[in-house]
Write a protein that holds these residues in place. Structure first.
Motif, PDB file in Angstrom:
ATOM      1  N   LEU A   4       0.827  -1.195   0.000  1.00  0.00           N
ATOM      2  CA  LEU A   4       0.000   0.000   0.000  1.00  0.00           C
ATOM      3  C   LEU A   4       0.864   1.248   0.000  1.00  0.00           C
ATOM      4  O   LEU A   4       1.858   1.334   0.721  1.00  0.00           O
ATOM      5  CB  LEU A   4      -0.913   0.022   1.224  1.00  0.00           C
ATOM      6  N   LYS A   5       0.446   2.196  -0.834  1.00  0.00           N
ATOM      7  CA  LYS A   5       1.152   3.474  -0.922  1.00  0.00           C
ATOM      8  C   LYS A   5       0.133   4.588  -0.976  1.00  0.00           C
ATOM      9  O   LYS A   5      -0.997   4.393  -1.382  1.00  0.00           O
ATOM     10  CB  LYS A   5       2.029   3.502  -2.168  1.00  0.00           C
ATOM     11  N   CYS A   6       0.567   5.757  -0.597  1.00  0.00           N
ATOM     12  CA  CYS A   6      -0.284   6.933  -0.658  1.00  0.00           C
ATOM     13  C   CYS A   6      -0.595   7.240  -2.125  1.00  0.00           C
ATOM     14  O   CYS A   6       0.313   7.248  -2.955  1.00  0.00           O
ATOM     15  CB  CYS A   6       0.423   8.116  -0.005  1.00  0.00           C
ATOM     16  N   PRO A   7      -1.870   7.514  -2.459  1.00  0.00           N
ATOM     17  CA  PRO A   7      -2.199   7.843  -3.846  1.00  0.00           C
ATOM     18  C   PRO A   7      -1.653   9.206  -4.278  1.00  0.00           C
ATOM     19  O   PRO A   7      -1.542   9.476  -5.465  1.00  0.00           O
ATOM     20  CB  PRO A   7      -3.724   7.832  -3.866  1.00  0.00           C
ATOM     21  N   GLY A   8      -1.288  10.040  -3.308  1.00  0.00           N
ATOM     22  CA  GLY A   8      -0.761  11.359  -3.636  1.00  0.00           C
ATOM     23  C   GLY A   8       0.713  11.351  -3.985  1.00  0.00           C
ATOM     24  O   GLY A   8       1.130  11.873  -5.009  1.00  0.00           O
ATOM     25  N   CYS A   9       1.535  10.713  -3.144  1.00  0.00           N
ATOM     26  CA  CYS A   9       2.986  10.765  -3.330  1.00  0.00           C
ATOM     27  C   CYS A   9       3.616   9.403  -3.620  1.00  0.00           C
ATOM     28  O   CYS A   9       4.816   9.317  -3.848  1.00  0.00           O
ATOM     29  CB  CYS A   9       3.648  11.379  -2.098  1.00  0.00           C
ATOM     30  N   ARG A  15      -0.065   6.698   8.043  1.00  0.00           N
ATOM     31  CA  ARG A  15      -0.557   6.079   9.272  1.00  0.00           C
ATOM     32  C   ARG A  15      -2.040   5.791   9.102  1.00  0.00           C
ATOM     33  O   ARG A  15      -2.818   6.673   8.730  1.00  0.00           O
ATOM     34  CB  ARG A  15      -0.335   7.025  10.441  1.00  0.00           C
ATOM     35  N   LYS A  16      -2.428   4.544   9.371  1.00  0.00           N
ATOM     36  CA  LYS A  16      -3.841   4.177   9.317  1.00  0.00           C
ATOM     37  C   LYS A  16      -4.539   4.735  10.545  1.00  0.00           C
ATOM     38  O   LYS A  16      -4.031   4.640  11.652  1.00  0.00           O
ATOM     39  CB  LYS A  16      -4.012   2.658   9.268  1.00  0.00           C
ATOM     40  N   LEU A  17      -5.701   5.309  10.316  1.00  0.00           N
ATOM     41  CA  LEU A  17      -6.523   5.823  11.408  1.00  0.00           C
ATOM     42  C   LEU A  17      -7.689   4.860  11.606  1.00  0.00           C
ATOM     43  O   LEU A  17      -7.540   3.675  11.384  1.00  0.00           O
ATOM     44  CB  LEU A  17      -7.006   7.235  11.071  1.00  0.00           C
ATOM     45  N   ASP A  18      -8.847   5.354  11.962  1.00  0.00           N
ATOM     46  CA  ASP A  18     -10.022   4.504  12.139  1.00  0.00           C
ATOM     47  C   ASP A  18     -10.518   3.975  10.799  1.00  0.00           C
ATOM     48  O   ASP A  18     -10.530   4.701   9.801  1.00  0.00           O
ATOM     49  CB  ASP A  18     -11.158   5.296  12.807  1.00  0.00           C
ATOM     50  N   GLY A  19     -10.951   2.727  10.801  1.00  0.00           N
ATOM     51  CA  GLY A  19     -11.544   2.145   9.601  1.00  0.00           C
ATOM     52  C   GLY A  19     -10.590   2.150   8.427  1.00  0.00           C
ATOM     53  O   GLY A  19      -9.460   1.684   8.524  1.00  0.00           O
ATOM     54  N   GLN A  20     -11.048   2.719   7.317  1.00  0.00           N
ATOM     55  CA  GLN A  20     -10.251   2.742   6.088  1.00  0.00           C
ATOM     56  C   GLN A  20      -9.476   4.050   5.908  1.00  0.00           C
ATOM     57  O   GLN A  20      -8.806   4.226   4.903  1.00  0.00           O
ATOM     58  CB  GLN A  20     -11.166   2.534   4.879  1.00  0.00           C
ATOM     59  N   LYS A  21      -9.563   4.939   6.839  1.00  0.00           N
ATOM     60  CA  LYS A  21      -8.927   6.247   6.709  1.00  0.00           C
ATOM     61  C   LYS A  21      -7.444   6.174   7.072  1.00  0.00           C
ATOM     62  O   LYS A  21      -7.049   5.515   8.023  1.00  0.00           O
ATOM     63  CB  LYS A  21      -9.610   7.271   7.606  1.00  0.00           C
ATOM     64  N   ALA A  22      -6.639   6.865   6.270  1.00  0.00           N
ATOM     65  CA  ALA A  22      -5.206   6.971   6.536  1.00  0.00           C
ATOM     66  C   ALA A  22      -4.778   8.412   6.299  1.00  0.00           C
ATOM     67  O   ALA A  22      -5.428   9.155   5.565  1.00  0.00           O
ATOM     68  CB  ALA A  22      -4.426   6.033   5.622  1.00  0.00           C
ATOM     69  N   PHE A  37      -6.632   9.772   3.055  1.00  0.00           N
ATOM     70  CA  PHE A  37      -7.087   8.967   1.930  1.00  0.00           C
ATOM     71  C   PHE A  37      -7.622   7.634   2.417  1.00  0.00           C
ATOM     72  O   PHE A  37      -7.390   7.240   3.560  1.00  0.00           O
ATOM     73  CB  PHE A  37      -5.965   8.761   0.903  1.00  0.00           C
ATOM     74  N   CYS A  38      -8.361   6.980   1.553  1.00  0.00           N
ATOM     75  CA  CYS A  38      -8.889   5.654   1.860  1.00  0.00           C
ATOM     76  C   CYS A  38      -7.828   4.646   1.456  1.00  0.00           C
ATOM     77  O   CYS A  38      -7.481   4.542   0.277  1.00  0.00           O
ATOM     78  CB  CYS A  38     -10.189   5.411   1.085  1.00  0.00           C
ATOM     79  N   TRP A  39      -7.285   3.917   2.418  1.00  0.00           N
ATOM     80  CA  TRP A  39      -6.232   2.957   2.081  1.00  0.00           C
ATOM     81  C   TRP A  39      -6.797   1.765   1.323  1.00  0.00           C
ATOM     82  O   TRP A  39      -6.058   1.044   0.658  1.00  0.00           O
ATOM     83  CB  TRP A  39      -5.436   2.531   3.308  1.00  0.00           C
ATOM     84  N   ALA A  40      -8.102   1.549   1.366  1.00  0.00           N
ATOM     85  CA  ALA A  40      -8.706   0.429   0.639  1.00  0.00           C
ATOM     86  C   ALA A  40      -8.798   0.717  -0.857  1.00  0.00           C
ATOM     87  O   ALA A  40      -8.331  -0.061  -1.678  1.00  0.00           O
ATOM     88  CB  ALA A  40     -10.085   0.120   1.202  1.00  0.00           C
ATOM     89  N   CYS A  41      -9.392   1.852  -1.224  1.00  0.00           N
ATOM     90  CA  CYS A  41      -9.577   2.153  -2.650  1.00  0.00           C
ATOM     91  C   CYS A  41      -8.531   3.112  -3.200  1.00  0.00           C
ATOM     92  O   CYS A  41      -8.551   3.439  -4.389  1.00  0.00           O
ATOM     93  CB  CYS A  41     -10.986   2.672  -2.917  1.00  0.00           C
TER      94      CYS A  41
END
Length: 163
Positions: A4-9, A15-22, A37-41
């Motif tokens: 998994l990588k950030c879609p921006g950079c 860092r993963k936060l609650d649920g699918q949020k990072a 961002f959503c680490w899932a999609c």
């Protein structure tokens, strides 16, 4: 292991936060605001998302499955090395292959037939084309136009579907 990588950079420093949020530290620093961002999609977290654990973006689950790094790993299978999940080119339903037999599958949703490797309705993979060539009158012309069967990445179908 996930890649998994950030879609921006495209970095893994998030860092993963609650649920699918990072939250991405490098993007947040560069943009001078918190970049979530959503680490899932792998899309930017919508500003208007409610306080839920999922982003609520259209086709999040479909996109997440297609972005999965899971592959079919059976050297005896005609689909060895293919992504585990595919989207039907006809109706976009999520499908997988049993791993047995030829690479062609029939979508259980729309009944379109396509090659699980290259996602085309017809291809000429050695050892599998004879079964499907019987009804073709112009095999020589088709061979020139279609070309060899090559495993395509799901990124191509994600772009084609506008996900």
């Amino acid at each position: 292991m996930s890649s998994l990588k950030c879609p921006g950079c495209q970095q893994s420093d998030f860092r993963k936060l609650d649920g699918q949020k990072a939250v991405c530290r490098p993007c947040s620093k560069a943009k001078r605001c918190v970049f979530q961002f959503c680490w899932a999609c792998q899309r930017e977290w919508p500003c208007n998302a409610s306080a839920t654990n999922s982003c609520g973006l259209p086709n999040c689950a479909l996109r997440a499955a297609l972005l999965s790094v899971k592959q079919i790993s059976d050297p005896q299978s005609s689909v060895d090395g293919c992504p585990y999940f595919r989207a039907c080119p006809g109706c976009q339903a999520l499908v997988t292959h049993s791993g047995e037999g030829c690479p062609y599958i029939i979508c259980p949703n729309c009944e379109d037939e396509f090659c699980f490797r290259c996602l085309r309705p017809q291809c000429y993979e050695d050892g599998y084309d004879d079964e499907y060539d019987e009804d073709d009158d112009n095999d020589d012309d088709d061979d020139l136009e279609i070309g060899p069967c090559v495993i395509v990445d799901n990124a191509e179908i994600i772009n084609r579907m506008g996900l």
